[in-house]
Design an enzyme around this catalytic site. Structure first.
Site, PDB file in Angstrom:
ATOM      1  N   PRO A   1       0.828  -1.216   0.000  1.00  0.00           N
ATOM      2  CG  PRO A   1       0.110  -0.878   2.209  1.00  0.00           C
ATOM      3  CD  PRO A   1       0.888  -1.833   1.337  1.00  0.00           C
ATOM      4  CE  LYS A   2       6.519  -0.507  -1.193  1.00  0.00           C
ATOM      5  NZ  LYS A   2       7.906  -0.679  -1.632  1.00  0.00           N
ATOM      6  CE  LYS A   3      -2.735   6.823  -0.239  1.00  0.00           C
ATOM      7  NZ  LYS A   3      -3.654   7.675   0.578  1.00  0.00           N
TER       8      LYS A   3
END
Length: 249
Positions: free
Chosen positions: A115-117
């Site tokens: 879940p990368k931003k």
């Protein structure tokens, strides 16, 4: 590229010039600062997906410096990891991650479902203190401090914790916007070579931000902090539950 060749050659987007190479991905001198804190149980229940089970209202806030990683280069990452149980096995669920480089964001999301931003994490030494921060645009989202190498820790407990299973929810939409893939993924860290581990006093502050909502899991009490350096390989994943078909694998 022919119809016959494309499935064999394409492994990432864009297929003619992928954003990252094929794995495996090896990390050298990967530096962790993990601050464990107690949070609100109802807040955890709202974000931890079944069939994962919450063990205690605990969150691990992590800063990770990766100065030398095959395929992904030099970058910094931060985020929240939640201790969970799955089919009687203790492990860790990655709730949110923020980092400052394109290739590991794209690769992490496409392959495993991390879940990368995109944001601006930083981990540095200021005098006798380790300092971790997270900025999203011009807004500060996290302040963390830890005493620098106050106590040497035995390596075996750290190694055992890193050898636990890790869980992610991989979501990929269909071209019409409906969900195409929604899976619980399990992966492991492999070929660990721990180089040192330390504990010390720590503080952690989380601030509201609509895009980096770390404060959704509030800090009620800081419990412990650990700092360690290791070489490690990020293992490939496997699907252990398919939410679209309602079945375990």
């Amino acid at each position: 590229m022919s119809i016959q060749t494309l499935p064999d050659e394409a492994f990432a987007i864009p297929f003619a010039s992928p954003s990252y190479p094929r794995g495996p991905f090896r990390f050298y001198d990967r530096e962790f600062v993990i601050i464990t804190y107690r949070t609100d149980l109802d807040a955890l229940r709202a974000v931890v997906p079944e069939p994962l089970e919450i063990i205690d209202p605990i969150v691990k806030y992590e800063f990770i410096r990766m100065p030398d990683s095959t395929g992904f280069g030099d970058y910094t990452e931060t985020g929240q990891v939640i201790p969970v149980r799955f089919n009687g096995r203790d492990g860790n669920y990655t709730h949110a991650m923020y980092l400052d480089a394109a290739a590991p964001i794209v690769g992490g999301r496409e392959i495993w479902g991390f879940p990368k931003k995109l944001a601006k994490p930083n981990l540095r030494v200021e005098g006798e203190v380790l300092v971790g921060t997270l900025d999203c645009g011009s807004i500060r989202c996290v302040n963390a401090t830890m005493g620098y190498k106050h106590n040497i820790l035995p390596l075996d407990p750290i190694r055992k914790s890193l050898q636990q299973p890790n869980f992610l929810v991989k979501v990929i939409p269909h071209v019409d916007g409906s969900p195409r893939i929604c899976e619980l993924v399990e992966y492991y860290l492999e070929d660990l070579q721990l180089k040192g581990a330390w504990s010390g006093p720590a503080s952690l502050q989380l601030f509201d931000h609509v895009r980096a909502d770390v404060s959704r899991l509030p800090v009620l009490e800081v419990l412990s902090a650990v700092h360690f350096v290791t070489d490690v390989t990020l293992g490939m994943g496997k699907v252990v539950h398919d939410y679209m078909n309602g079945a375990a694998r």
